[in-house]
Design an enzyme around this catalytic site. Structure first.
Site, PDB file in Angstrom:
ATOM      1  N   SER A  14      12.631  11.907  -3.198  1.00  0.00           N
ATOM      2  CA  SER A  14      12.526  10.967  -2.530  1.00  0.00           C
ATOM      3  C   SER A  14      11.723  10.569  -2.186  1.00  0.00           C
ATOM      4  O   SER A  14      11.589   9.415  -1.772  1.00  0.00           O
ATOM      5  CB  SER A  14      12.788  12.419  -0.967  1.00  0.00           C
ATOM      6  N   ARG A  42       6.054   8.740   4.585  1.00  0.00           N
ATOM      7  CA  ARG A  42       6.860   9.905   5.573  1.00  0.00           C
ATOM      8  C   ARG A  42       7.739   9.222   6.708  1.00  0.00           C
ATOM      9  O   ARG A  42       7.933  10.524   6.492  1.00  0.00           O
ATOM     10  CB  ARG A  42       5.543  10.125   6.032  1.00  0.00           C
ATOM     11  N   HIS A  45      10.594   8.784   4.748  1.00  0.00           N
ATOM     12  CA  HIS A  45      11.572  10.114   3.844  1.00  0.00           C
ATOM     13  C   HIS A  45      11.844  10.932   5.268  1.00  0.00           C
ATOM     14  O   HIS A  45      13.059  12.307   5.093  1.00  0.00           O
ATOM     15  CB  HIS A  45       9.718  10.699   4.011  1.00  0.00           C
TER      16      HIS A  45
END
Length: 210
Positions: A14, A42, A45
């Site tokens: 990812s 993050r 994500h």
């Protein structure tokens, strides 16, 4: 049916995809630091939303002060149990920290009913009254919690202010950007408890690897 089942591989793939998309679609984009990059990636994500490249705001000293707070025993107060659940509490505990969420605390319920305010506001009042010195506030859902904190004339170690929504969310975060708090804020309506937890976790992972 074939699909990737290992969580570490899924996460690694990812982040590779995220980096590739940023490189392809925003070739001139520059992160301010490795930690700035880690936080934004993050959050992307967590949300699959690349708008976060442009809407996550950091006060001048936010990352330094948030890291300093987290590497010492601290209390993280969240506005929702979802944000609390998403934070890596085991890693936080290695630095002597803990999380608290008072949204369902009987004291909060009583105070909210008595004063005619939201439970999120009452939870902030109770958190502020506690004697702990090293406090971080993490808001992903309740603009009223962020507004309430801003109303208090207090010093806190840092604020992650990313409440999501259409009523007061953008305004509360805009107010945070004009405050004296070391802070990370989401500009506009976007945010969420998952985003709040992702920001805290990115900071914790950075400290673990430092």
């Amino acid at each position: 049916m074939h699909y990737i089942q290992q969580p570490q591989t899924i996460e690694a793939n990812s982040f590779t995809i995220i980096s590739d998309i940023i490189r392809e679609t925003r070739p001139d984009y520059r992160f301010a630091s490795p930690l700035h990059e880690a936080i934004i990636k993050r959050v992307i994500h967590t949300t699959a939303d690349f708008d976060w490249l442009d809407i996550l705001w950091f006060s001048a000293d936010a990352l330094e002060q948030l890291c300093d707070a987290l590497r010492h025993p601290c209390i993280i107060y969240t506005d929702t149990t979802m944000a609390l659940s998403g934070i890596n509490k085991r890693l936080l505990a290695t630095f002597g920290g803990e999380c608290r969420c008072y949204i369902s605390d009987p004291r909060v319920v009583r105070a909210a009913q008595t004063q005619g305010i939201t439970r999120s506001m009452a939870a902030v009042d109770i958190a502020i009254a506690e004697e702990e010195k090293n406090k971080l506030f993490v808001f992903g859902n309740a603009p009223t919690a962020l507004f309430r904190l801003l109303e208090h004339n207090v010093t806190v170690s840092g604020v992650v202010g990313v409440p999501v929504g259409f009523v007061g969310a953008a305004e509360s975060k805009e107010a945070l950007t004009h405050s004296h708090f070391p802070a990370v804020a989401a500009l506009g309506r976007k945010g969420g408890s998952n985003v709040a937890a992702a920001i805290v976790n990115a900071l914790l992972y950075h400290l673990r690897e430092a």
